[in-house]
Design an enzyme around this catalytic site. Structure first.
Site, PDB file in Angstrom:
ATOM      1  N   LYS A   1       0.905  -1.177   0.000  1.00 58.91           N
ATOM      2  CA  LYS A   1       0.000   0.000   0.000  1.00 58.91           C
ATOM      3  C   LYS A   1       0.929   1.209   0.000  1.00 58.91           C
ATOM      4  CE  LYS A   1      -1.661   3.072   1.789  1.00 58.91           C
ATOM      5  NZ  LYS A   1      -1.367   4.438   1.276  1.00 58.91           N
TER       6      LYS A   1
ATOM      7  N   CYS B   1      13.959  10.991   5.899  1.00 56.27           N
ATOM      8  CA  CYS B   1      13.949  10.700   7.336  1.00 56.27           C
ATOM      9  C   CYS B   1      15.356  10.723   7.904  1.00 56.27           C
ATOM     10  CB  CYS B   1      13.303   9.354   7.606  1.00 56.27           C
ATOM     11  SG  CYS B   1      14.315   7.991   7.065  1.00 56.27           S
TER      12      CYS B   1
HETATM   13  P1  NAD Z   1       2.504   9.379   6.473  1.00 54.80           P
HETATM   14  O1  NAD Z   1       2.592   8.842   7.846  1.00 54.80           O
HETATM   15  O2  NAD Z   1       1.568  10.505   6.212  1.00 54.80           O
HETATM   16  O3  NAD Z   1       2.060   8.219   5.456  1.00 54.80           O
HETATM   17  C1  NAD Z   1       2.730   6.973   5.412  1.00 54.80           C
HETATM   18  C2  NAD Z   1       1.749   5.912   4.929  1.00 54.80           C
HETATM   19  O4  NAD Z   1       0.681   5.801   5.869  1.00 54.80           O
HETATM   20  C3  NAD Z   1       1.120   6.229   3.584  1.00 54.80           C
HETATM   21  O5  NAD Z   1       1.018   5.051   2.838  1.00 54.80           O
HETATM   22  C4  NAD Z   1      -0.258   6.760   3.968  1.00 54.80           C
HETATM   23  O6  NAD Z   1      -1.237   6.516   2.984  1.00 54.80           O
HETATM   24  C5  NAD Z   1      -0.574   6.000   5.237  1.00 54.80           C
HETATM   25  N1  NAD Z   1      -1.443   6.748   6.140  1.00 54.80           N
HETATM   26  C6  NAD Z   1      -1.487   8.100   6.297  1.00 54.80           C
HETATM   27  N2  NAD Z   1      -2.393   8.423   7.224  1.00 54.80           N
HETATM   28  C7  NAD Z   1      -2.929   7.272   7.677  1.00 54.80           C
HETATM   29  C8  NAD Z   1      -3.923   6.961   8.664  1.00 54.80           C
HETATM   30  N3  NAD Z   1      -4.530   7.909   9.353  1.00 54.80           N
HETATM   31  N4  NAD Z   1      -4.221   5.669   8.888  1.00 54.80           N
HETATM   32  C9  NAD Z   1      -3.593   4.703   8.191  1.00 54.80           C
HETATM   33  N5  NAD Z   1      -2.651   4.939   7.246  1.00 54.80           N
HETATM   34  C10 NAD Z   1      -2.315   6.203   6.995  1.00 54.80           C
HETATM   35  O7  NAD Z   1       4.000   9.754   6.024  1.00 54.80           O
HETATM   36  P2  NAD Z   1       4.474  10.489   4.700  1.00 54.80           P
HETATM   37  O8  NAD Z   1       4.102  11.928   4.779  1.00 54.80           O
HETATM   38  O9  NAD Z   1       4.085   9.719   3.489  1.00 54.80           O
HETATM   39  O10 NAD Z   1       6.059  10.329   4.852  1.00 54.80           O
HETATM   40  C11 NAD Z   1       6.854  11.204   5.594  1.00 54.80           C
HETATM   41  C12 NAD Z   1       7.138  10.663   6.973  1.00 54.80           C
HETATM   42  O11 NAD Z   1       7.758   9.397   6.887  1.00 54.80           O
HETATM   43  C13 NAD Z   1       8.120  11.526   7.767  1.00 54.80           C
HETATM   44  O12 NAD Z   1       7.676  11.610   9.086  1.00 54.80           O
HETATM   45  C14 NAD Z   1       9.417  10.747   7.679  1.00 54.80           C
HETATM   46  O13 NAD Z   1      10.332  10.993   8.731  1.00 54.80           O
HETATM   47  C15 NAD Z   1       8.922   9.359   7.707  1.00 54.80           C
HETATM   48  N6  NAD Z   1       9.894   8.417   7.175  1.00 54.80           N
HETATM   49  C16 NAD Z   1      10.528   7.600   8.061  1.00 54.80           C
HETATM   50  C17 NAD Z   1      11.485   6.711   7.605  1.00 54.80           C
HETATM   51  C18 NAD Z   1      12.190   5.792   8.563  1.00 54.80           C
HETATM   52  O14 NAD Z   1      12.790   4.831   8.119  1.00 54.80           O
HETATM   53  N7  NAD Z   1      12.132   6.041   9.858  1.00 54.80           N
HETATM   54  C19 NAD Z   1      11.784   6.656   6.236  1.00 54.80           C
HETATM   55  C20 NAD Z   1      11.103   7.503   5.370  1.00 54.80           C
HETATM   56  C21 NAD Z   1      10.158   8.377   5.851  1.00 54.80           C
END
Ligand code: NAD
Length: 499
Positions: A174, A282
């Site tokens: 997803k 990240c």
């Molecule tokens: P996000 O949390 O908004 O979304 C991530 C995923 O979760 C997406 O597929 C999204 O559709 C889903 N999602 C969003 N809201 C949801 C909900 N309420 N319920 C269920 N699923 C939901 O993150 P983003 O904006 O796509 O990515 C950026 C974030 O990811 C930053 O915080 C970054 O630090 C983090 N990140 C972390 C790593 C790591 O390895 N720690 C790596 C890359 C990015």
């Protein structure tokens, strides 16, 4: 007219049936370039059913045969690398070279997964008792799912899918609804590489699709990467449904600058790690921690000079250092965070708000922002900003700098720049953060080590890629067997021991 994207289920593109869609933008122009369907629970259920059937065959293949599919997949990615990079750059907004890096870091994990036959070997002890052998098997979990963020649309899906598939699982991805086209192309390439239909599926969607994956008993494990609040939600919900989960969240990565460091090298490292990919990584460095006032003043001057020279523009334009942010909302959110920092007393050395790129006036651009004298009580220090904003938090001593990185609620990455080996060794031993760089600003571990943050940057057990990934995507079965089988001892009512 914007094209309409699909899901990829059972080895074929599938139109969305829920009637719900999200816009996919070209962040460089601000225009909608596609609509992505948002799956209903029923569509997710169909993907799971197809995956469950397909996994029975895939899981029965020997590991080397499975690895050969991954080898062929690597050839196809190499063949289509330029096309994939352009697609990624157009949807995400990172530069073409950075998009190639995104794909390459994913490829490196697939290369590592070619060694799965070795990683899937069990253990064997002969003669553990009279005529008794004990051995362990690593078996696939069945159907597993990955929920991934927008900022690495190739790398992170491949980090999850590679080990899961190599271990014999079926994988449902997803991906982020912001940039789903590369994941859909990866699904096509897996199929072309010989992966049986249904073993790798893509369901596009939002919370509804995620919740359907979390609630379904047929999904054995969830790998998540994204923001911390969602990581916590997914971890708790997956656990409540008895699933294995590893959920990686947000970050606030510090780079400690010791007075003996080469400040030109440090400034270059901070510019790349702070502003590359518009800070939407990240492992981006978002806090510079110079030790001592003289180090801080000299570093601030060097950074100010370099920030003024940065080129921001459309992702595919030659010579651009970084492109737009992912959405207009992201620009507004980061702009508000900058304002809050200023209101709380930060000193502005560069303010990137209001940047307009000629010919691309509707694009989601934000110039580089540099804030000095940021203190740990300010929101701009405490919270993840995820944009082209670098803050300077001055420390009076090494111990204070170490404490800042260690005490922050996030613990993804950290770096120290110094010429002193004793300081570097002490720092790596004591800092309370999962991934550490010594004179390396973005210490993303290579594929055969593991990637994972600590504290509120990671929830659950076991890291991504490396040997940990194979532990996460397999379950261990332990067999105790006796040959010859005919030994007659009569019934025993005590627990068997190896006395
Ligand atoms: P996000 O949390 O908004 O979304 C991530 C995923 O979760 C997406 O597929 C999204 O559709 C889903 N999602 C969003 N809201 C949801 C909900 N309420 N319920 C269920 N699923 C939901 O993150 P983003 O904006 O796509 O990515 C950026 C974030 O990811 C930053 O915080 C970054 O630090 C983090 N990140 C972390 C790593 C790591 O390895 N720690 C790596 C890359 C990015």
């Amino acid at each position: 007219m914007a094209k309409t994207l699909t899901h990829f289920i059972g080895g074929a593109h599938r139109d969305g049936a829920s009637g719900r869609f999200a816009d996919v933008f070209d962040p460089s122009t601000g225009q909608v370039q596609a609509r992505v369907p948002l799956a209903s629970a029923a569509e997710v259920g169909e993907a799971i059913a197809t995956a469950e059937t397909a996994q029975r065959e895939w899981g029965s293949w020997n590991p080397q045969r499975r690895a050969r599919v991954l080898m062929r997949f690597l050839e196809l990615v190499a063949r289509d690398r330029d096309e994939l990079a352009e697609l990624l750059s157009r949807e995400h907004g990172k530069t073409l070279d950075d998009a190639k890096g995104d794909i390459q870091r994913g490829v490196e994990v697939i290369e590592f997964c070619i060694g799965a036959p070795h990683l899937l070997k069990g253990e064997f002890s002969t003669g553990a008792g009279t005529g008794i052998d004990v051995y362990s098997l690593r078996q696939p979990l069945g159907v597993v799912a990955g929920i991934t963020p927008f900022n690495f649309p190739a790398m992170i899906p491949l980090w999850k899918a590679g080990p899961a598939l190599a271990a014999g699982n079926a994988f449902i991805l997803k991906p982020s609804e912001r940039d789903p086209s590369v994941p859909l192309r990866l699904a096509e390439l897996f199929l072309e590489a010989g992966l049986p239909a249904g073993v790798f599926s893509v369901v596009n969607g939002d919370k509804e699709a995620v919740d359907a994956l979390l609630a379904d008993d047929r999904v054995a494990a969830i790998g998540f990467v994204g923001s911390t609040p969602i990581a916590e939600y997914i971890y708790a919900t997956a656990a409540a449904h008895g699933k294995r989960a590893q959920c990686f969240g947000g970050a606030k990565n510090h780079l400690v600058v010791m007075p003996d460091a080469d400040l030109d090298q440090v400034a270059d490292a901070l510019i790349g790690a702070g502003y590359g990919s518009a800070g939407e990584r990240c492992m981006a460095i978002s806090v510079a921690v110079p030790v001592g006032a003289a180090t801080a003043d000299a570093l601030a001057a060097k950074l100010t000079e370099r920030v003024a020279a940065l080129a921001v523009g459309p992702s595919l334009r030659e010579g651009v250092d970084y492109g737009p942010l992912i959405t207009r909302d992201a620009v507004d959110r980061v702009s508000a965070a900058i304002q809050r920092g200023i209101d709380e007393g930060a000193v502005v050395l560069a303010d990137g708000r209001g940047l307009v790129v000629e010919g691309h006036e509707e694009g989601f651009y934000l110039g580089p922002t540099l804030l000095d004298h940021v203190t740990p009580d300010m929101a701009v220090y405490r919270e993840e900003i995820f944009g082209p904003v670098l803050v300077i938090t001055r420390a009076q001593s090494y111990e204070q700098a170490l404490g800042l990185a260690s005490d922050h609620e996030y613990g993804n990455g950290v770096a120290i720049y110094t010429r002193d080996g004793d300081t570097a060794r002490d720092f790596t031993a004591r800092v309370n953060v999962g991934m550490v760089g010594v004179n390396v600003p973005i210490p993303v571990p290579i594929a055969y080590y593991t990637f994972g943050g600590w504290k509120r940057s990671g929830f659950g057990d076991l890291n991504q890629h490396g040997a940990d990934a194979f532990r996460f995507y397999t379950k261990t079965k332990t067999v105790t067997s006796r040959w010859p089988s005919g030994t007659k001892e009569g019934a025993s009512f005590v627990i068997p021991t190896m006395d």
